[in-house]
Motif scaffolding. Structure first.
Motif: not given
Lengths: 330, 283
Positions: A122-133
């Motif tokens: 959950r956390r790694p994928i969430g962070v990855a999507i935030e990196l997109l921002a």
């Protein structure tokens, strides 16, 4: 205990000394308070100043063209004829495409992150999507120009043109030739850019849904799809709309990524694959080259229109998110 | 009975499809990120050499680097942060400490949130009207001012949020031993919220270091080395913009290298902020 003895043996301050210290403290206290207060008011002044400067800068254009500035398509620096219709159209259409594509995907990712994803991921994928921002918009621009636009031109757009060739309305919407750059490409790039913002808001509001509600629904034998559709989404509807508006605010004002791939053509075309322009792209492309007061003023007037539109959209978004915050606290 | 079973099967299948689509959406998001990063690494590393950091931006057709652009970006980012951060922190302090339940504070919060996502190109126009036009020329000062304008809302937001997380018992304890409010804020509240506030500043730096639009007509560009704050100055994003759209291949290669540098810097800052915020915030 020697510490206490020291305290007792030291001579106490005289009343005048005490008063002096207290007065100094009070003065410092007031000073700090006014310092913070004026900084806070500075934020308000900033907004007012931005509006005022845009009105002052765009005044000449509005004075010359009147309200027809908003409804004219012509943009001719040589004859000094300027109309904002094409950029306004481009801004709205690219943002609409972006939202159409990004919102379903964002909601999907948010559902995935809150309901389906295995806990450790959950956390790694969430962070990855935030990196997109976090990726700067100019990176999306250069990537869009050299990678995404050629890809669309070679593989996607010819297919679209062929598929919709004989369908009445769609054939104008997807009329060729496949330039690669254009309104559609800009819309898709914008979709990628607003995706993380909408996802983040949706994920946050989905987490406000009380677990009891979901458990009750599952307990009655509902499937995951039914729980999401009938419990999670209705419960968070206002928040989702707020998130979508927030994304829309971003998409409307996004500059660099669009400037790279829109083609900068001041005209309204029936096909969404044709080059166009948006308000921000027009300003970015032409401002430093604008000769003459009227040209500059027209571009600033465009900026004022953009600021006004995004202000309204973002204000609505905030109001909706405030509503769901209150609901979560209640 | 059979009908019930069919209906149940259908519900299950539809649910499976929805779940599948959600997985697909997440996969798509990650794919986009992977594609962008892969392209950046592939194209950017090709031009990455020592000369990028030691030579000036070249005229078309000759070798060169990005030194003046990197220096310009650093100068303007530093000034922007130095100017914007104190104002942001003080404003956030007022909203969290003095005016927590004020009408004014909620209005400021609302306006600040709008400024936070307002188009950055409008900031450029604002500074153009405010500084460039009266001064009569583009300058590094104007660029820094535009960046400072973008720093303020970010810092206000995080400062306020972090101060709101500081437990009230800390404030009451320090007030009860006779500490004036301003000292309590500076010595107790700031110290408790420090990690979060630093995170906010890091995020603000990450945000402005990639900003292009507000620099286009404030600091403009400069092909030569310049540290004169009163003159146009080069910056990485603007150089990338100019070079990527040029027809020259060596300029485009430099643009990719610059893009890689900026992304690396921004992502490092974001991850640093994320780590700093989650490991030490007062939650």
């Amino acid at each position: 205990m020697s510490f206490l003895a020291d305290l007792q043996s030291s001579p106490s301050a005289s009343p005048t000394e005490r008063r002096g210290v207290l007065a100094r403290l009070r003065k410092n206290d007031l000073f700090f308070r006014y310092l913070t207060q004026s900084s806070a008011y500075f934020v308000l002044i900033l907004l007012t100043a931005i509006f005022a400067s845009l009105v002052a800068g765009g005044y000449l254009a509005f004075e010359t063209f009147g309200l027809s500035f908003l409804t004219t398509e012509v943009w001719n620096p040589v004859t000094e004829q300027f109309g904002a219709l094409a950029p306004i159209y481009g801004t709205i259409v690219t943002s609409a495409i972006a939202m159409l594509v990004a919102v379903p995907i964002s909601i999907g990712i948010a559902v995935f992150l809150t309901e389906l994803c295995p806990k450790p991921l959950r956390r790694p994928i969430g962070v990855a999507i935030e990196l997109l921002a976090g990726i700067p918009s100019i990176i999306y621009g250069i990537w869009g120009l050299f990678f995404f636009a050629p890809f669309l031109q070679r593989y996607v757009q010819p297919e679209l043109i062929a598929t919709f060739k004989d369908v009445p309305v769609m054939s104008t919407l997807f009329a060729g030739p496949p330039y690669g750059i254009g309104i559609l490409t800009s819309g898709l790039i914008l979709a990628m850019m607003v995706l993380p913002f909408v996802t983040a808001v949706c994920r946050d509001v989905f987490e406000t849904v009380p677990t009891v509600l979901k458990e009750a629904a599952y307990g009655m034998g509902w499937t995951t799809r039914e729980v999401v559709k009938n419990v999670v989404i209705p419960y968070t509807r206002v928040g989702i709309i707020g998130g979508v508006m927030l994304g829309l605010g971003r998409a409307l004002g996004e500059t660099m990524a669009v400037t790279f791939v829109i083609g900068n053509a001041h005209r309204i075309s029936g096909s969404i694959m044709a080059p166009g322009t948006t308000i921000s792209a027009a300003i970015a492309n032409e401002f430093t080259e604008a000769v003459g007061d009227l040209y500059t003023s027209s571009l600033i007037a465009l900026g004022l229109i953009l600021f006004f539109i995004t202000f309204v959209v973002l204000a609505l978004a905030r109001l909706m998110l405030l509503r769901i915050e209150k609901k979560a606290q209640a | 009975m059979a009908l019930d079973r069919i209906r149940y099967q259908r519900r299950k299948v539809r649910s499976r499809i929805t779940i599948g689509l959600c997985w697909l959406a997440a996969g798509l998001g990650l794919t986009i990120l992977a594609f962008i990063l892969a392209t950046l690494l592939y194209k950017g590393l090709a031009g990455l050499g020592l000369n990028v950091f030691t030579e000036m931006t070249p005229p078309p057709g000759s070798d060169g680097g990005l030194l003046n652009a990197i220096a310009g970006s650093l100068i303007m980012t530093v000034i922007g942060v130095i100017v914007g951060t104190p104002i942001g922190i003080l404003a956030g302090t007022y909203m969290a400490e003095y005016g927590r339940y004020n009408k004014v504070s909620s209005v400021i919060r609302f306006i600040n949130d709008i400024l936070l996502s307002a188009p950055s190109i409008v900031t450029g126009l604002f500074i153009y009207e405010l500084l460039v036009r009266p001064m009569g020329h583009f300058s590094a000062i104007a660029g820094s001012a535009a960046l400072a304008t973008l720093v303020i809302p970010t810092v206000v937001r995080t400062t306020e949020n972090m101060l709101l997380l500081v437990p009230n018992t800390l404030r009451e304890a320090s007030t009860s031993i006779g500490l004036p409010q301003s000292l309590m804020i500076r010595k107790v509240a700031y110290r408790a919220a420090r990690a979060g506030m630093v995170t906010g500043v890091l995020l603000a730096i990450a945000r402005i270091s990639g900003e292009t639009a507000p620099l286009l007509f404030t600091s403009l560009n400069n092909q030569f080395w310049s540290t004169n704050l009163n003159a146009p100055i080069a910056s990485l994003p603007v150089v990338i913009f100019q070079y990527a759209l040029s027809p020259y291949e060596d300029w485009q290669r430099l643009a990719w290298t610059g893009a890689l540098l900026i992304t690396a810097a921004v992502l490092t800052l974001s991850i640093l902020a994320c780590w700093f915020g989650s490991s030490r915030s007062p939650q």
